[in-house]
Design an enzyme around this catalytic site. Sequence first.
Site, PDB file in Angstrom:
ATOM      1  N   ASN A  85       0.758  -1.240  -0.046  1.00  0.00           N
ATOM      2  CA  ASN A  85      -0.044  -0.058  -0.095  1.00  0.00           C
ATOM      3  C   ASN A  85       0.837   1.165  -0.051  1.00  0.00           C
ATOM      4  O   ASN A  85       1.553   1.665   0.924  1.00  0.00           O
ATOM      5  CB  ASN A  85      -1.100  -0.163   1.289  1.00  0.00           C
ATOM      6  CG  ASN A  85      -1.862   1.238   1.315  1.00  0.00           C
ATOM      7  OD1 ASN A  85      -2.775   1.476   0.728  1.00  0.00           O
ATOM      8  ND2 ASN A  85      -1.253   2.174   2.195  1.00  0.00           N
ATOM      9  N   GLU A  86       0.816   2.171  -1.293  1.00  0.00           N
ATOM     10  CA  GLU A  86       1.326   3.336  -1.406  1.00  0.00           C
ATOM     11  C   GLU A  86       2.776   3.397  -1.228  1.00  0.00           C
ATOM     12  O   GLU A  86       3.469   4.330  -1.254  1.00  0.00           O
ATOM     13  CB  GLU A  86       0.919   4.285  -0.308  1.00  0.00           C
ATOM     14  CG  GLU A  86      -0.672   4.360  -0.518  1.00  0.00           C
ATOM     15  CD  GLU A  86      -1.438   5.621   0.206  1.00  0.00           C
ATOM     16  OE1 GLU A  86      -2.428   5.993  -0.132  1.00  0.00           O
ATOM     17  OE2 GLU A  86      -0.679   6.213   1.137  1.00  0.00           O
ATOM     18  N   ASN A  87       3.851   2.316  -0.943  1.00  0.00           N
ATOM     19  CA  ASN A  87       5.227   2.289  -0.887  1.00  0.00           C
ATOM     20  C   ASN A  87       5.808   2.760  -2.267  1.00  0.00           C
ATOM     21  O   ASN A  87       6.828   3.307  -2.363  1.00  0.00           O
ATOM     22  CB  ASN A  87       5.819   1.042  -0.438  1.00  0.00           C
ATOM     23  CG  ASN A  87       5.118   0.672   0.899  1.00  0.00           C
ATOM     24  OD1 ASN A  87       4.694   1.455   1.456  1.00  0.00           O
ATOM     25  ND2 ASN A  87       5.187  -0.358   1.438  1.00  0.00           N
ATOM     26  N   SER A 115      -0.461  -0.667  -4.734  1.00  0.00           N
ATOM     27  CA  SER A 115      -1.422   0.373  -4.956  1.00  0.00           C
ATOM     28  C   SER A 115      -1.169   1.472  -4.373  1.00  0.00           C
ATOM     29  O   SER A 115      -0.922   1.715  -3.033  1.00  0.00           O
ATOM     30  CB  SER A 115      -2.752  -0.205  -4.307  1.00  0.00           C
ATOM     31  OG  SER A 115      -3.940   0.512  -4.513  1.00  0.00           O
TER      32      SER A 115
END
Length: 838
Positions: free
Chosen positions: A439-441, A485
């Site tokens: 997530n968002e990395n 994502s």
Amino acid sequence: MGEWRDLHDGWVLSAAGGTDDVPAEVAGAEVAATVPGCVHTDLLAAGLIPDPYLDRNEYDLAWIGRMDWRYTTTFDWAPGDDDRVDLVCEGLDTVASIELNGQPVGTTQNMHRSYRFDVASLLREGSNDLVVTFSSALRYAEQMRDKLGNLPGPNSATPEPFNFIRKMACNFGWDWGPVLVTAGIWKPIRLHSWSTARLARVRPLVTVEEGVGRVRVLADIERVEGEDSPLNLVAWLAGARAQIEVAEGALSAELDLEVRDPDLWWPHGHGDQPLYDLEVALIPSVVDGAEEAHEDVWARRIGFRQVELDTAPDAAGAEAGSAFTIRVNGVPVFARGANWIPDDCFPTRVDAGRYRARLQQAKDANIDLLRVWGGGLYEKEEFYQAADELGILVWQDFLFACASYPEESPIGEEVEAEARQNVARLMPHPSLVLWNGNNENIWGWFDWGWQARVGDRTWGKGYYLQVLPEVVAQTDPTRPYWPGSPYSGTFDIHPNADEHGCKHVWDVWNQRDYSGYRDYVPRFVAEFGFQGPPTWATLTRAVHDEPLAPDSPGVLSHQKATEGNDKLARGLAPHFPEPATVEDWHWMTQLNQARALTFGIEHFRSHRGRCMGTVVWQLNDCWPVTSWAAVDGDARRKPLWYALRDVYDSRLLTVQPRENGLEAIFVHEGTADDSSTWATEVVLERRSFAGEVFGHWSTLVEVEAGSTASVRIPADVATPTDPLSELLIVTAGDRRTTWYFGEDKDLAYPDADLDVDVTTHGSETRVRVTTRTLVRDLAVFADRLDPAASVDDMLVTLLPGESHTFRISGLGREVSAEEVGRAPVLRCANDVRATTSG
């Protein structure tokens, strides 16, 4: 066949050092412990700490996360004829050392995986002492950070180094969660006695093609040392049976089963959810199906369906990009989704009934996909079982969120072991349709200033592009994997591009008005959201400020977002006047949350075909908090939930601005019982708020299942004479939508003139509201009458002369029409303007 024995009784919890801040009454206490459980819940049950969820207690309990803790129990043991006895720890949170009868058994450092230890030589006949000591996860993470070198990620909202330990990241605090760093035996702990061999891992590869369902059963076998005798692997499914001989000494085997014309599993709304019982057994010799001869048995329920992630490129052109579409059984599905976070900071409190209730709330809101977010957990089996039965697609993140992660030892080895174990554990579930790397990395690598700080060190890229896709390909090749994502599909294109992959839209909440959603037409929106406070009953149970105010200390301690209240105010300002009271603030911010998400989803769904999914942030909360959730921390539905139920209906009717003017847009997803063309007469009217008709037009529209259609609203209907006292009304069958020419704060709403009638029908209270004026977004707040009460509907707009009946359940008393028919129980957009503007 082996024997399992739970070791859940007689546990005692005590402090084991680590900090001097422990209160005296805890330092010397021996507390009866519940297993599975955690330190916080045990101390709470013993009356030694206040409820961490109330007021500002969270901050006074920070010492718990810096303590070491010891769990001890004594159990009796009588030796049997089994060759092996294993201690199986399904979940230890997190850094633990285990001793049996004073001898070391093993150590753990990963909340997200299970461990198995051979303890046959350590057991003794009679009384046995088992000790599990947990070192502070927070101190461990800090030590790993100091050893491996700090990496960017945690910010002012989540400053603790959660990226240096394999533990539920949101335990360290998030912009919706408290800092409550847990420890404990959070899943079952058992003894497993067995002989000869056992099924160490079973992986069913389920496929369906041309009317034939196939299951390839891959079994990994563990044998007792020195035991090489031949075995048989047997499987049963839907009346079919398959058997294969396992050669002497072999540690793996596979066999195939076929089911002709299986009933296909579908997400709800698209079809049914048939499940089939699959049973796999090891048999020591050629004993054909003899039950008593089974060495080990594995059983799950599976479903037959195909799942693909379509990322095909578009044709060349100015608007070219690539798709991001989930296909189930060959059918493209527009994902009407929500993000899922752990439903409690203390996960052992989430049992099968609670999972089922929460997922039922999701289904009832027409949500057909839940994304299990990467800062939480691989949830327990009961979550995925409920999703299987209810027909809710599951997008599962691997557990990496909002930070750069080291790939060095010992973390790298733990990541791979955790991934292999959980992919194998969850793959039988037909609801699971996508594995996502993080997530968002990757977004953080591009946009959050990480590159200069990381330099040439590892930061997680190797996990997302190599380790995890290899694990999925080797362990569960039947499902798609996506690296992150948001992610565009390549490091050559920005990860949050509209034209490729999945996108997160957060500038709208963080920086500007929700009208900004119309600036984006992404392929798939995996995160976007807008905040609102919890229900009044939840807020006032958790916060006892006198006086209660949006900025009173307790309320602010339950608002974790950076400048969260300022963003709530900024989000209100374009649409509503400034609230005059805390009750108005509560109603207006909840209404604005519902309006914002309705606005965004209608826009994205109106571009169905190019955009193929919206996953709102978020479905649920883990405690009582002002957040983006639709269901608050006490399981009460906020106005947003009712808005989602409407905007996620399989048939959507919306008015949207386009280059050539206003258009009425029709979206028809198609369902199992509604897969034909939606043919309907469309009636468009422009009316005054008093009900006078100024413009009228009608036409016929046909919308094929899985598509959209639109009609331009004629200029003479779309152009108001008095924009602040007129609206457009579009009706198509039982669907109706409205369009206003101004914002609430500017509109000339009439004072709500309505009659309220209350009747009782068994355990249900019915509130019938009849209005003589336009009433917008009418809501009945049942929890203001009784905290246990709930209402079936909300945010109902009535035209002059119309009626609507609200049904309230859970009321513990009779109520009058006078009590129900006024604020704070009955609210609408009209009275907000009246009460705040004088």
